[in-house]
Design a protein around this motif. Structure first.
Motif, mmCIF file in Angstrom:
data_model
loop_
_atom_site.group_PDB
_atom_site.id
_atom_site.type_symbol
_atom_site.label_atom_id
_atom_site.label_comp_id
_atom_site.label_asym_id
_atom_site.label_seq_id
_atom_site.Cartn_x
_atom_site.Cartn_y
_atom_site.Cartn_z
ATOM 1 N N ARG A 76 0.937 6.149 1.129
ATOM 2 C CA ARG A 76 0.979 6.795 -0.178
ATOM 3 C C ARG A 76 1.207 5.744 -1.274
ATOM 4 N NH1 ARG A 76 4.216 8.037 -3.861
ATOM 5 N NH2 ARG A 76 4.032 9.919 -5.134
ATOM 6 N N ARG A 77 2.147 4.849 -0.994
ATOM 7 C CA ARG A 77 2.461 3.763 -1.928
ATOM 8 C C ARG A 77 1.229 2.877 -2.129
ATOM 9 N NH1 ARG A 77 5.549 -1.137 -0.632
ATOM 10 N NH2 ARG A 77 5.805 -0.365 1.492
ATOM 11 N N ALA A 132 -1.391 4.443 -4.408
ATOM 12 C CA ALA A 132 -1.079 4.306 -5.835
ATOM 13 C C ALA A 132 -1.472 2.921 -6.342
ATOM 14 C CB ALA A 132 0.409 4.562 -6.065
ATOM 15 N N LYS A 133 -1.212 1.901 -5.539
ATOM 16 C CA LYS A 133 -1.527 0.539 -5.971
ATOM 17 C C LYS A 133 -3.044 0.293 -5.975
ATOM 18 C CE LYS A 133 2.736 -0.459 -6.629
ATOM 19 N NZ LYS A 133 3.249 -0.512 -8.016
#
Lengths: 676, 676
Positions: free
Chosen positions: A79-80, A83-84
């Motif tokens: 998920r992280r 986003a990136k």
């Protein structure tokens, strides 16, 4: 070679960093995440700014602690990452750095790791970006670049490759030759950093002490040679965490950084030339692979300088200098025919006293060499302002220096006068490249000797005042070494500057005690010892004190501090030279009686010889190769002189005696302060 | 306890060092050989100077590279020792330090070593002096203090004993308990040094990073406890090689050093009290050895402070401060009845704005607390000048601080006014010890509220202007922490000062990135977190820049730099506090949009909550124990404020957000510079 630099190397805001990188001539940059997070610039602003500045955005970094985790944590990590990846799209960037897991890895299983990396690669593919996986030297399970590369091979996904960082590889002493066998399409990125060899934990070493290539002790040309042979042709980008660079002027550090890559590129080309690829390499024919996908630019080659051509001291008030030089046995060779400059010589040692005003509008107010400009008047207190070096071809050497981004210094000269190629060293000393001659003479000396138009009185030891007493002892005199003080924030830059532009070789540094702290002493040499340059990093408070008392417009205001510096001359018979100087009334640096007692305890010297040393304030050192005798003069302004005699193959500088010099100079300075 | 210090710990000449040691109250000194060799003082001069200053000359050091050598080298070494023994006679000294051989040892044979040491001991006996043999941590064959002691036992000569150096023992993690079994007559000397736990080669660690006891992480009280139980009663002498101390003001460093020994003496006594000697010890009876030959002085004991009593900001121009505090929700509690001082409160958080002139002739021009003196006018730009701490007994706590050589600060007060016990911290902040009360109130508040005689207009939020809007949200407010900038050369001194005088406990330090370099952040705590003090060591160039721009007479000229500092207040409901502050027009530190995107990527926050954070410029952090919300105000002078809310057992300070604050403050400062 495409050049790059991570924004974390530099000080300032993201905008300031990007502007400095563009000015210094980098092709691209790595965006260090924290620099973006703390910036008021939106990702779109950054993208536009980069385009306007002509910089490519080559790597978004770092993404941490992804692999080797349980499934629930992996989901959060994906998920992280998502986003990136979306952020990278807004930035228009296509490559992200992934560090091997340090903090959250709990499962040591290559199959699982490969599966997890595979899911990340697939996600990256969905966003049209790539992930470059790097083994941190202190990664929990993956800390070896070959291991990281094996995992990339296992995953075998077009959006996953590896990043090779010279620090993480060379700090662990991994062999770099296996890089050549890597599939170049799987090397997504190459980061370079140098470092001094330190014995400390590798994390602290990495975070605080990295330096730019040429400023440390890693074999980077060899590393790069293997990378080039592997067929990699992408950016070669600096990632240097350094406590000092983070504090230094951003534009200046960016130029220092760029210089390091230009130098590394040349050194890599030379390494490839000296180490031809083995015939049984991965190329099919013996003559194949001579040309690699990465093109390496080279610089004009120069031999190391043969010696010092001259040393120049700039001063408004020259009386003290003239007296010192005359008493040492130097002969006054007259004034320059068109400039307010004196020449003093002893054998082949030439000292110029420059009374010319400083050139206008330069970053280097320290003086103008024999060919000075016009501007501010010379500061009253003498300071070392320029050094001349004998080189084979001044024009070629200057072209090399210029390509290494050495700032040229303005100078004026008139018809029939020798034109010097000059540039400014990081401490603002002017470096002039002079045509050496086999017999040690210098043609420009002929420009001196005519009466100077101002009609001033000639100084003490004018040539028409008859032969200088005792000058015969100095017939073989040369400049032995020059000792320059370096401001703390430009020390590493100076090492690279002299290494790259002047082909001097840095030696392991020494530290000597002074009453105001330890002085770091870095010797830079030519192989035949024709040039010995000593860079001294003075203790901080000493630099601050000097800074506080310096006069506006003094030599080095802005850069150099008015710490004491000196020129040392070698003679054949130091005792005779000292006796003659004493007879002429020289103000020797007074050596304490305790020193001679200690000398006797250490060396068991012949009593008569010891008495001579004591009588003449001579210092002494000895090692397995030979002996060293030397003495110092008192200080005028920020300058003093040293006379040395080397016996046998002694190759040092009397380091055990340096604390004595520092203590006596400190005491003397304090006495002056107390009585004034 | 007889106190001592090696001259190598300090800067300056031998004379300056000796004078500073005498002024600081040391009983004796160790003469570091190089300090004598470089000194113009004869041995007889040094002997007389020491006698005049009331200093004993306890140890001549070091004598190196003696043992474990072939016979010819031994003969030379004995000759060298003979010269030094004769020198010691002239100095009137009776003990020499002998380090285990590092450089020239070639024979690893304890029998031979003992025989060689025996010959040295006999020679020493001839001269009436003693040799204290010390195992260097990096000695070639002898690097363990028990090994050195075994050799001393083998030799069994009255003129040979051992020297115990805490660094060489604790850096190697040797067990210290065996010291108790040593024959005290064979312990000739004890040297103490502390050090931070660093992972680097022990030689570099030793030569550069030693600190005074209480400034590092060694268990020195335990070490000393074993030494005392062994029956040693000789000098306990500091030998601290530290790059910073070598550069610092000699008199100040000597006082710092003395404070460390006073503190160590007390800590050692406490360790002995808490660790009674085992009954089966070397003493015959269970109650024996309660009194040891070494007498340990103790200090008045104090409990750790319960909390902050107040924070004081000194300013000539108070308008910006008044506006900020009013907008934050602080209530104006009026002016002091006899001083030019305002009181602002929110719950139990008290802020004093001090407009009084600085006291005359003090080393601490930063302000005068609620009881200021007279002298220079307050500087226009606000700066944190004083902190009040709630303690059980201010008089006893002040006596303790005074015995720890904390400089008292002058103050004036009138009849019926509370008298504060105050002293100056190393960064020149004034520390006041106040009588705490269980309900968090302060009696001195009653001195405020009457109209000030000058008849000036009352500021914005005067109490008669009605209730402050939203003040209810701050009913439970307290000072959460205070963040003070430390000059680089007094950082270790500050750690010891707050540890010893105020019973705060140093935590492992963190480093946070700023646009001008890494900021080292050292938290000092009480156990219950009633007091949290953060010492920030700013990057050097930042300190220099601040120094360059500071106005003469400004707070901290001479010591403190005008780097930004702040007071943080904890409230129960930060969102409500922030909304009310926004409605009152507070100038928040503006947080970049990129920050909130990153926050979301990291924490997957509820969108509504994230929107609130973004709307109000709030920062957020989370760990396993809880959550942290906070915001910053703009800066006035060198001061800004922070409001925080701690949820759960969160115990940090939002360190991941610190780079954002630094970057935004830097950018703001540059914008000011560009437009001004």
């Amino acid at each position: 070679m495409r050049t790059g630099i991570a924004t974390v190397c530099l000080s300032g805001t993201l905008r300031e960093k990007m502007q400095a990188c563009a000015v210094a001539g980098f092709d691209g940059i790595e965006i260090f995440e924290q620099d973006l997070v703390t910036s008021p610039l939106s990702p779109e602003d950054v993208r536009k700014l980069a385009a306007d500045l002509g910089l490519t955005l080559d790597l978004y970094q770092p993404f941490r602690d992804f692999d080797s985790v349980p499934e629930d944590l992996l989901a959060a990590n994906l998920r992280r990452a998502d986003a990136k990846f979306r952020l990278m799209s807004r930035l228009g960037m296509d490559t992200m750095l992934l560090c091997s897991n340090v903090g959250t890895a709990t499962i040591d299983d290559d199959e699982l790791r490969a599966a997890q990396l595979s899911r990340l690669a697939a996600l990256a593919g969905d966003h049209g970006v790539k992930v470059a996986y790097e083994a941190l030297a202190w990664g929990k399970y993956v800390n070896d670049y070959e291991h990281a590369h094996r995992l990339v091979d296992m995953v075998d996904h077009p959006n996953l490759g590896t990043c090779l960082d010279s620090f993480h590889i060379l700090s662990r002493d991994w062999d770099t030759a296996p890089i050549e066998a890597f599939n170049p399409e799987k090397i997504f990125f190459v980061q370079v950093a140098d470092a001094p060899k330190l014995s400390m934990d590798v994390l602290s070493w990495s975070r605080h002490y990295r330096v730019f290539p040429g400023e440390g002790q890693f074999e980077l040309a060899k590393f790069m040679g293997h990378v080039v042979r592997a067929g990699y042709a992408g950016p070669v980008s600096l990632e240097v965490f350094n406590d000092v660079f983070r504090q230094s002027d951003v534009e200046r550090t960016a130029v220092d950084a760029m210089r390091s890559l230009i130098w590394l590129e040349e050194q890599s080309a030379r390494w490839l030339e000296a180490n031809p690829a083995p015939a049984a390499g991965k190329a099919s024919g013996a003559s194949a692979r001579r040309r690699y996908p990465m093109e390496l630019a080279t610089l004009p080659r120069v031999a190391e300088p043969a010696g010092f051509n001259f040393a120049e001291v700039r001063a408004g008030d020259t009386a003290g200098l003239e007296t010192l030089l005359g008493q040492l046995g130097f002969a006054f060779n007259g004034r320059h025919r068109t400039k307010d400059v004196q020449l003093w010589t002893m054998g082949h040692a030439r000292v110029i006293i420059n009374e010319e005003p400083a050139p206008f509008g330069t970053a280097t107010p320290a003086g103008g060499g024999p060919a000075a400009g016009t501007g501010q008047p010379a500061p009253a207190a003498p300071a070392i302002s320029a050094l001349g070096f004998d080189v084979d071809s001044p024009v070629i050497a200057a072209a090399r220096a210029q390509q290494l981004k050495a700032p040229a210094v303005p100078r004026k000269s008139q018809a029939n006068e020798e034109v010097f190629q000059g540039f400014a060293a990081p401490d603002s000393t002017e470096i002039f490249l002079c045509q050496g001659s086999p017999d040690g003479t210098a043609a420009w000396v002929g420009e001196f000797g005519e009466p100077y138009e101002s009609g001033e009185e000639l100084p003490l030891a004018a040539p028409d005042a008859g032969p200088v007493p005792g000058a015969g002892a100095g017939a073989g005199a040369v400049i032995d070494h020059v000792n320059l003080a370096q401001p703390w924030q430009h020390f590493d830059e100076a090492v690279l500057f002299y290494t790259s532009a002047l082909a001097l070789e840095p030696q392991p540094y020494a530290e000597v005690a002074s009453p105001t702290g330890l002085v770091r002493s870095q010797v830079m040499l030519t192989e035949d010892r024709g040039v010995r340059l000593v860079l001294n990093l003075a203790p901080l408070l000493q630099q601050e004190a000097a800074d506080g008392t310096k006069e506006p417009g003094a030599a080095g205001s802005g850069h150099r501090r008015t710490y004491q510096e000196h020129v040392a001359f070698a003679v054949d018979d130091l005792v005779a030279t000292a006796r003659a100087a004493r007879d002429r009334g020289l103000d020797f640096l007074q050596i304490p009686a305790n020193y001679y007692e200690d000398l006797d305890a250490r060396f068991a010297l012949d009593p008569e010889f010891l008495a001579t040393l004591r009588e003449l304030n001579l210092l002494y050192d000895r090692d397995a190769d030979g002996e060293f005798l030397h003495f110092y003069t008192a200080t005028v302004g920020s300058v003093f002189f040293e006379m040395v005699e080397r016996r046998g193959a002694y190759d040092g500088y009397g380091a055990p005696n340096a604390p004595v010099r520092h203590a006596v100079q400190y005491d003397h300075l304090h006495q002056l302060t107390r009585t004034s």
